[in-house]
Design a protein around this motif. Structure first.
Motif, mmCIF file in Angstrom:
data_model
loop_
_atom_site.group_PDB
_atom_site.id
_atom_site.type_symbol
_atom_site.label_atom_id
_atom_site.label_comp_id
_atom_site.label_asym_id
_atom_site.label_seq_id
_atom_site.Cartn_x
_atom_site.Cartn_y
_atom_site.Cartn_z
ATOM 1 N N SER A 154 26.174 57.324 37.588
ATOM 2 C CA SER A 154 25.327 58.505 38.014
ATOM 3 C C SER A 154 24.191 58.558 37.516
ATOM 4 C CB SER A 154 26.471 59.577 37.624
ATOM 5 O OG SER A 154 26.497 59.765 36.288
ATOM 6 N N THR A 155 23.832 57.841 36.325
ATOM 7 C CA THR A 155 22.518 58.006 35.637
ATOM 8 C C THR A 155 21.663 56.858 35.948
ATOM 9 O OG1 THR A 155 23.182 57.231 33.475
ATOM 10 C CG2 THR A 155 23.589 59.429 33.847
ATOM 11 N N ILE A 156 21.982 56.040 36.696
ATOM 12 C CA ILE A 156 21.348 54.537 36.598
ATOM 13 C C ILE A 156 19.915 54.743 37.375
ATOM 14 C CG2 ILE A 156 22.152 53.661 38.967
ATOM 15 C CD1 ILE A 156 22.933 50.992 36.960
ATOM 16 N N GLY A 157 19.920 55.827 38.399
ATOM 17 C CA GLY A 157 18.821 55.877 39.001
ATOM 18 C C GLY A 157 17.485 56.081 38.241
ATOM 19 N N THR A 158 17.735 56.809 37.143
ATOM 20 C CA THR A 158 16.476 56.984 36.275
ATOM 21 C C THR A 158 15.979 55.767 35.557
ATOM 22 O OG1 THR A 158 17.936 57.358 34.251
ATOM 23 C CG2 THR A 158 17.235 59.356 35.796
ATOM 24 N N ARG A 159 16.698 54.683 35.864
ATOM 25 C CA ARG A 159 16.266 53.124 35.290
ATOM 26 C C ARG A 159 15.673 52.403 36.291
ATOM 27 N NH1 ARG A 159 22.011 52.299 32.147
ATOM 28 N NH2 ARG A 159 22.377 54.482 31.823
ATOM 29 N N HIS A 160 15.370 52.810 37.576
ATOM 30 C CA HIS A 160 14.678 52.076 38.552
ATOM 31 C C HIS A 160 13.170 51.987 38.021
ATOM 32 C CE1 HIS A 160 12.253 51.358 42.072
ATOM 33 N NE2 HIS A 160 13.710 50.985 42.760
ATOM 34 N N PRO A 161 12.674 50.448 38.000
ATOM 35 C CA PRO A 161 11.284 50.487 37.649
ATOM 36 C C PRO A 161 10.286 51.398 38.237
ATOM 37 C CG PRO A 161 12.159 48.526 38.890
ATOM 38 C CD PRO A 161 13.325 49.452 38.442
ATOM 39 N N ALA A 162 9.176 51.936 37.413
ATOM 40 C CA ALA A 162 8.574 52.842 37.964
ATOM 41 C C ALA A 162 7.121 52.303 38.792
ATOM 42 C CB ALA A 162 8.075 53.771 36.732
ATOM 43 N N SER A 163 6.973 50.832 38.442
ATOM 44 C CA SER A 163 5.781 50.284 39.261
ATOM 45 C C SER A 163 6.581 48.979 39.761
ATOM 46 C CB SER A 163 4.688 49.895 38.162
ATOM 47 O OG SER A 163 5.170 49.302 37.112
ATOM 48 N N VAL A 164 5.643 48.256 40.594
ATOM 49 C CA VAL A 164 5.956 47.182 41.280
ATOM 50 C C VAL A 164 6.701 46.013 40.376
ATOM 51 C CG1 VAL A 164 5.565 45.341 42.647
ATOM 52 C CG2 VAL A 164 4.597 47.543 43.213
ATOM 53 N N ASP A 165 7.780 45.660 40.270
ATOM 54 C CA ASP A 165 8.150 44.594 39.399
ATOM 55 C C ASP A 165 9.660 43.891 40.037
ATOM 56 O OD1 ASP A 165 9.527 43.074 37.388
ATOM 57 O OD2 ASP A 165 8.545 44.399 35.821
ATOM 58 N N LEU A 166 9.575 43.196 40.615
ATOM 59 C CA LEU A 166 10.712 42.711 41.435
ATOM 60 C C LEU A 166 11.835 41.896 40.377
ATOM 61 C CD1 LEU A 166 9.190 41.122 44.722
ATOM 62 C CD2 LEU A 166 9.933 43.323 44.224
ATOM 63 N N ALA A 167 11.234 41.310 39.379
ATOM 64 C CA ALA A 167 12.251 40.925 38.484
ATOM 65 C C ALA A 167 13.065 42.023 37.897
ATOM 66 C CB ALA A 167 11.657 40.048 37.452
ATOM 67 N N ALA A 168 12.478 43.191 37.408
ATOM 68 C CA ALA A 168 12.978 44.142 36.878
ATOM 69 C C ALA A 168 13.969 44.829 37.912
ATOM 70 C CB ALA A 168 12.027 45.240 36.412
ATOM 71 N N LEU A 169 13.409 44.944 39.019
ATOM 72 C CA LEU A 169 14.315 45.809 40.304
ATOM 73 C C LEU A 169 15.576 44.782 40.378
ATOM 74 C CD1 LEU A 169 14.241 47.934 42.343
ATOM 75 C CD2 LEU A 169 13.468 46.216 44.132
ATOM 76 N N ALA A 170 15.632 43.321 40.583
ATOM 77 C CA ALA A 170 16.674 42.507 40.612
ATOM 78 C C ALA A 170 17.572 42.629 39.423
ATOM 79 C CB ALA A 170 16.197 41.122 40.596
ATOM 80 N N ARG A 171 17.243 42.845 38.257
ATOM 81 C CA ARG A 171 18.122 43.117 37.240
ATOM 82 C C ARG A 171 18.902 44.486 37.365
ATOM 83 N NH1 ARG A 171 13.768 40.934 34.244
ATOM 84 N NH2 ARG A 171 12.750 42.948 33.709
ATOM 85 N N TRP A 172 18.119 45.486 37.711
ATOM 86 C CA TRP A 172 18.590 46.953 38.029
ATOM 87 C C TRP A 172 19.659 46.892 39.167
ATOM 88 C CZ3 TRP A 172 18.149 50.109 42.505
ATOM 89 C CH2 TRP A 172 18.498 51.600 42.104
ATOM 90 N N ASP A 173 19.472 46.160 40.225
ATOM 91 C CA ASP A 173 20.476 46.160 41.408
ATOM 92 C C ASP A 173 21.647 45.412 41.036
ATOM 93 O OD1 ASP A 173 21.205 46.239 44.036
ATOM 94 O OD2 ASP A 173 20.885 44.215 44.487
ATOM 95 N N ALA A 174 21.371 44.214 40.105
ATOM 96 C CA ALA A 174 22.665 43.531 39.786
ATOM 97 C C ALA A 174 23.567 44.349 38.618
ATOM 98 C CB ALA A 174 22.272 42.078 38.845
#
Length: 423
Positions: free
Chosen positions: A384-404
């Motif tokens: 429920s709180t994980i949306g706030t950890r989405h990377p704020a700027s373009v960072d595909l590696a960080a986005l992949a970790r968030w999605d994983a």
């Protein structure tokens, strides 16, 4: 063609006037009655936040306003090709109109918006989005139908209302008639001349389809007459894709899987996403720039992503529970008016200490259901709180970790655990 349930707060957020006039008659029930698959009463919500609205009227109004501002409509168009540059940015599309007759039309733009539904007409042509927007599996699809029927036996309709303690204009909902994640909602008009029937289930086999559920409803409700209007459709039931923007392209609505997974509502989320996208790109030197569009994706995920991921976990829970599990939950008092109202309002709800303690005691009485419910509920709370950890700027590696991390918390995608059957 649908008469969807809508929420006032979503229309306000989207800055779109609701399709029901503020000073006009309500076309939706303010009281909703909920029952288990065995007919046991679960709860009555007397202040339902959902208003049943005419989507056709809303569509006509929005289209009319678009035309007034200079938008050119190209109906009956088929996309023949999508042109991208060396960096993968969508630059142009080529379409045919009217069944392919005549010369193709080439359209260039700084930004293309794909709001074409779950098929994603432009989404799948974007090299940047292919790895992020996987095909939606059957267990993530809702087969739904919404129809208005005439009433050919008003006495029979009255007996139906009496049997459920309901009045004309109120809705009667059966939970779990064809698997844990399935529903049938019947709303009789106040004059008893017509009735709306909404059905939905996980699209996991020939026995689990909206046409099958509707046929069951008509067999159970012989006072229904011929259909007057309505349609069947398929709705995605997963969280939004981790990435739904790319250079020159943004996804909105079902194309981005911006749908409330717990019950498949997407009109309000799509409207809010469209408004957010418009605000994000307004005034930008290049409205199709990747970093500009990432801002739209970030703000949507930051605000709604956690709630939607959490409710996907709960949706998977009801799928695993099956019809019998839903029945046991209702018998144990685990589905009450407070829980239902929070789901209808499409918000994340944490019960207070007293309610949480009472629910824990009730879970003891249904151990088979509890073994499936508790892990999913714990994961939902973390999501429920994980949306706030989405990377704020373009960072595909960080986005992949968030999605994983989201995928790990959601775990295995369940298949319906019991046979479909008549409610």
């Amino acid at each position: 063609q649908w008469h969807n349930g809508v929420l006032a707060w979503q229309f306000a957020t989207a800055q779109v006037e609701p399709p029901v006039p503020a000073d006009g008659p309500q076309t939706a029930p303010t009281t909703s009655h909920f029952f288990g698959p065995d007919g046991l009463h679960a709860a009555t919500v007397t202040d339902s936040p959902v208003v049943r609205a005419d989507m056709g009227a809303l569509s006509r109004r929005l289209l009319s306003r678009a035309v007034e501002t200079g938008v050119e409509m190209l109906d009956s168009a088929e996309i023949m090709s999508v042109e991208t540059d060396g960096e993968g940015r969508v630059r142009a599309i080529e379409i045919h109109r009217d069944g392919g007759h005549g010369r193709p039309l080439r359209l260039e733009a700084a930004l293309f918006v794909d709001a074409s539904g779950r098929q994603g007409a432009l989404r799948d042509a974007s090299p940047a989005l292919r790895r992020w927007c996987a095909d939606i599996r059957d267990q993530e699809l809702c087969s739904a139908g919404d129809h208005e029927f005439s009433v050919n036996d008003r006495d029979g309709a009255r007996r139906f209302l009496e049997r459920h303690g309901a009045e004309a204009g109120q809705s009667v909902t059966m939970l779990g008639p064809a698997g844990g994640w399935s529903t049938r909602v019947v709303t009789l008009a106040e004059d008893l001349e017509s009735a709306a029937v909404l059905v939905g289930c996980i699209a996991s086999g020939p026995g689990r389809t909206a046409p099958r559920l509707q046929a069951d409803a008509r067999a159970d409700l012989p006072w229904l007459g011929d259909p007057r209007s309505g349609a069947f459709g398929m709705i995605p039931l997963r969280r939004p894709f981790a990435r739904f923007t790319a250079p020159g392209l943004a996804l909105v609505g079902d194309a981005a899987s911006q749908v409330f997974p717990a019950h498949g509502s997407g009109i309000g989320l799509g409207l809010m996403a469209g408004t957010l996208l418009a605000k994000t790109v307004a005034g930008a030197d290049d409205c199709g720039d990747e970093s500009v569009l990432w801002g739209y994706q970030f703000h949507f995920q930051h605000t709604y992503g956690g709630t939607l991921a959490a409710h996907e976990s709960l949706r998977r829970m009801t799928t695993e529970l099956g019809t019998n599990g839903v029945r046991d939950m209702i018998r144990a008092g685990l589905i009450d008016a407070e829980v239902i109202r929070a789901g209808l309002d499409q918000r994340w709800h944490l019960p207070g200490p007293a309610a949480a303690s009472a629910a824990a005691l009730r879970l003891v009485g249904v151990p088979a259901a509890a073994t499936k419910m508790v892990p999913r509920m714990v994961r939902a709370r973390r999501l429920s709180t994980i949306g706030t950890r989405h990377p704020a700027s373009v960072d595909l590696a960080a986005l992949a970790r968030w999605d994983a991390k989201i995928r790990r918390l959601l775990g295995t995608l369940p298949s319906p655990s019991d046979r479909p059957g008549r409610g």
